[in-house]
Design an enzyme around this catalytic site. Sequence first.
Site, PDB file in Angstrom:
ATOM      1  N   ASP A   5      -6.959   4.551  -4.583  1.00 47.79           N
ATOM      2  CA  ASP A   5      -7.642   4.407  -3.290  1.00 47.79           C
ATOM      3  C   ASP A   5      -8.247   5.795  -3.042  1.00 47.79           C
ATOM      4  OD1 ASP A   5      -7.886   2.491  -0.789  1.00 47.79           O
ATOM      5  OD2 ASP A   5      -7.374   4.420   0.072  1.00 47.79           O
TER       6      ASP A   5
ATOM      7  N   LYS B 131       0.866  -1.186   0.000  1.00 48.42           N
ATOM      8  CA  LYS B 131       0.000   0.000   0.000  1.00 48.42           C
ATOM      9  C   LYS B 131       0.898   1.230   0.000  1.00 48.42           C
ATOM     10  CE  LYS B 131      -4.397   1.200   0.154  1.00 48.42           C
ATOM     11  NZ  LYS B 131      -5.576   0.544  -0.437  1.00 48.42           N
TER      12      LYS B 131
HETATM   13  P1  NDP Z   1     -12.817   8.082  -2.870  1.00 55.20           P
HETATM   14  O1  NDP Z   1     -11.745   9.079  -2.648  1.00 55.20           O
HETATM   15  O2  NDP Z   1     -13.327   7.878  -4.249  1.00 55.20           O
HETATM   16  O3  NDP Z   1     -14.069   8.383  -1.937  1.00 55.20           O
HETATM   17  C1  NDP Z   1     -13.960   8.429  -0.559  1.00 55.20           C
HETATM   18  C2  NDP Z   1     -15.290   8.888   0.010  1.00 55.20           C
HETATM   19  O4  NDP Z   1     -15.269   8.802   1.419  1.00 55.20           O
HETATM   20  C3  NDP Z   1     -15.585  10.338  -0.318  1.00 55.20           C
HETATM   21  O5  NDP Z   1     -16.969  10.495  -0.385  1.00 55.20           O
HETATM   22  C4  NDP Z   1     -15.004  11.071   0.887  1.00 55.20           C
HETATM   23  O6  NDP Z   1     -15.568  12.343   1.127  1.00 55.20           O
HETATM   24  C5  NDP Z   1     -15.387  10.108   1.985  1.00 55.20           C
HETATM   25  N1  NDP Z   1     -14.435  10.250   3.100  1.00 55.20           N
HETATM   26  C6  NDP Z   1     -13.083  10.077   3.055  1.00 55.20           C
HETATM   27  N2  NDP Z   1     -12.529  10.320   4.245  1.00 55.20           N
HETATM   28  C7  NDP Z   1     -13.555  10.653   5.043  1.00 55.20           C
HETATM   29  C8  NDP Z   1     -13.630  11.025   6.406  1.00 55.20           C
HETATM   30  N3  NDP Z   1     -12.521  11.087   7.177  1.00 55.20           N
HETATM   31  N4  NDP Z   1     -14.853  11.297   6.903  1.00 55.20           N
HETATM   32  C9  NDP Z   1     -15.971  11.212   6.141  1.00 55.20           C
HETATM   33  N5  NDP Z   1     -15.954  10.885   4.838  1.00 55.20           N
HETATM   34  C10 NDP Z   1     -14.762  10.613   4.308  1.00 55.20           C
HETATM   35  O7  NDP Z   1     -12.245   6.697  -2.266  1.00 55.20           O
HETATM   36  P2  NDP Z   1     -12.734   5.224  -2.552  1.00 55.20           P
HETATM   37  O8  NDP Z   1     -14.199   5.214  -2.778  1.00 55.20           O
HETATM   38  O9  NDP Z   1     -11.821   4.631  -3.541  1.00 55.20           O
HETATM   39  O10 NDP Z   1     -12.391   4.513  -1.147  1.00 55.20           O
HETATM   40  C11 NDP Z   1     -13.334   4.420  -0.083  1.00 55.20           C
HETATM   41  C12 NDP Z   1     -12.920   3.322   0.872  1.00 55.20           C
HETATM   42  O11 NDP Z   1     -12.862   2.072   0.169  1.00 55.20           O
HETATM   43  C13 NDP Z   1     -11.539   3.455   1.511  1.00 55.20           C
HETATM   44  O12 NDP Z   1     -11.562   2.892   2.807  1.00 55.20           O
HETATM   45  C14 NDP Z   1     -10.659   2.618   0.610  1.00 55.20           C
HETATM   46  O13 NDP Z   1      -9.471   2.191   1.267  1.00 55.20           O
HETATM   47  C15 NDP Z   1     -11.593   1.459   0.335  1.00 55.20           C
HETATM   48  N6  NDP Z   1     -11.288   0.655  -0.837  1.00 55.20           N
HETATM   49  C16 NDP Z   1     -11.202   1.204  -2.066  1.00 55.20           C
HETATM   50  C17 NDP Z   1     -10.941   0.428  -3.162  1.00 55.20           C
HETATM   51  C18 NDP Z   1     -10.968   0.971  -4.547  1.00 55.20           C
HETATM   52  O14 NDP Z   1     -10.924   0.170  -5.495  1.00 55.20           O
HETATM   53  N7  NDP Z   1     -11.069   2.268  -4.760  1.00 55.20           N
HETATM   54  C19 NDP Z   1     -10.643  -1.012  -3.020  1.00 55.20           C
HETATM   55  C20 NDP Z   1     -10.860  -1.522  -1.683  1.00 55.20           C
HETATM   56  C21 NDP Z   1     -11.132  -0.696  -0.639  1.00 55.20           C
HETATM   57  P3  NDP Z   1     -14.755  13.688   0.738  1.00 55.20           P
HETATM   58  O15 NDP Z   1     -14.857  13.770  -0.748  1.00 55.20           O
HETATM   59  O16 NDP Z   1     -15.453  14.780   1.454  1.00 55.20           O
HETATM   60  O17 NDP Z   1     -13.350  13.496   1.222  1.00 55.20           O
END
Ligand code: NDP
Length: 447
Positions: free
Chosen positions: A167, A127
């Site tokens: 991510d 990672k």
């Molecule tokens: P994105 O950046 O596309 O989206 C993240 C989302 O979560 C946004 O809506 C963001 O809001 C919100 N968010 C992030 N941090 C916070 C916080 N501290 N409090 C509240 N809301 C928050 O990321 P992903 O969708 O890719 O990832 C989401 C999760 O899924 C993570 O845990 C990631 O590790 C996991 N994941 C992702 C994979 C992938 O293929 N992308 C694979 C496996 C797991 P804002 O825009 O306001 O920051």
Amino acid sequence: MLDPALQKTLDVVLARNPGEPEFHQAVREVFDSLAVVQQRHPEYNDQGILTRLCEPERQIIFRVPWVDDKGTVQVNRGFRVEYNSALGPYKGGLRFHRSVNLGIVKFLGFEQIFKNSLTGLPIGGGKGGSDFDPHGKSDGEVMRFCQSFMSELHRHIGEYTDVPAGDIGVGAREVGYLFGQYKRLTNRYEGGVLTGKGLDWGGSLVRKEATGYGATIFAEEMLKVRGSSFDGRRVGVSGSGNVAIYAIDKVQQLGGVVVTASDSSGYIVDEDGVDLELLKQIKEVERGRIADYVDRRGGRSRFVADGSIWEVPVDVALPCATQNELHQKDAKRLVENGVIAVSEGANMPSTPEAVEVFQDARVAFGPGKAANAGGVATSALEMQQNASRDSWTFEYTEGRLTDIMRSIHQNTLETAEEFGKPGDYVVGANVAGFRKVADAMLAFGVI
Ligand code: NDP
């Protein structure tokens, strides 16, 4: 209570890695599950498998200088933790978020080892990321940052060595800038060095959708075991990024009604079901805030700035935002409101206390390392397509993803049963993921 040998190993790991609470949490959860394995397989302990597994093979920390639009020099910190390569090249995403530090990257890398093992595909765990915050940055700033980040990272990665992906904060735009700089620095068109690429230059259909689709398919499998389905169910999704959007998409395809979404500014409730096209327009295209959804949607939608998204009554919950976003009191509220299944799209979104509440209440609980493995599995399918210079259809790739998610569900369920914990997907995922890596490590000797 852990057995004394496990406890001793855990104490050493915690003492050697101070000030990294998320990493401690991830390690402790795996150790809790492994007591059952330790009794049957003392050879793992004799060969120091757990001690070696907890120590990353390599940790790289580097300076990332770049120039913002005002001409000011900015300095961020870059990380890549190459955790374990027993099953294949290190594989795992890059996170760009202001909260990123070494402990966060290690927690995510550690989880990734077991998740990647569960996919059944030949990928190790790693990672990376940076404390760079893409919010409010111009395209030019994001490009200059990505180019500087890759100027160092390129020395450490390669299609047979280490294959990053996206991510939080790293989507198609960032992967494009990163791949462009890698290609320029190495003078090689090495498609398999990064996944999540654009479809015109080596990307795979379904990769964008894979994590959200996969977490929903995992939930569907858990529901099937209980003789149920998504049809007509009220579903709560948190987040509005890549994982959340495609979880909503798949739930809607399966006949469920998603009533929530969120970002770091608050959450929305839409009693008529989330309008996915509007949400995509605001979050994917305009990179706007979640409150804009309510301004444009009207009707029975509302925005809540404070409070917890998990207060909204739902049958199925899909936490898809970030780590530790669902606490004990949220879990209790969900249980009071009749939740029957929770499938983690994000990594470690439920605190250990919340997981305990779900398990005590016999809610079907799918931990992230099993439920969200569809993303990395489809990344491995992207690598297969790059290696064979081929590209597969959407239907074929989605079929492969669905098969993989069903097989992870089955393997997890059967392993839990085998070790005397029927229905415990946490133990099933940790043990099934661990065994394969541990056996490969035993075969390689002490390295
Ligand atoms: P994105 O950046 O596309 O989206 C993240 C989302 O979560 C946004 O809506 C963001 O809001 C919100 N968010 C992030 N941090 C916070 C916080 N501290 N409090 C509240 N809301 C928050 O990321 P992903 O969708 O890719 O990832 C989401 C999760 O899924 C993570 O845990 C990631 O590790 C996991 N994941 C992702 C994979 C992938 O293929 N992308 C694979 C496996 C797991 P804002 O825009 O306001 O920051």
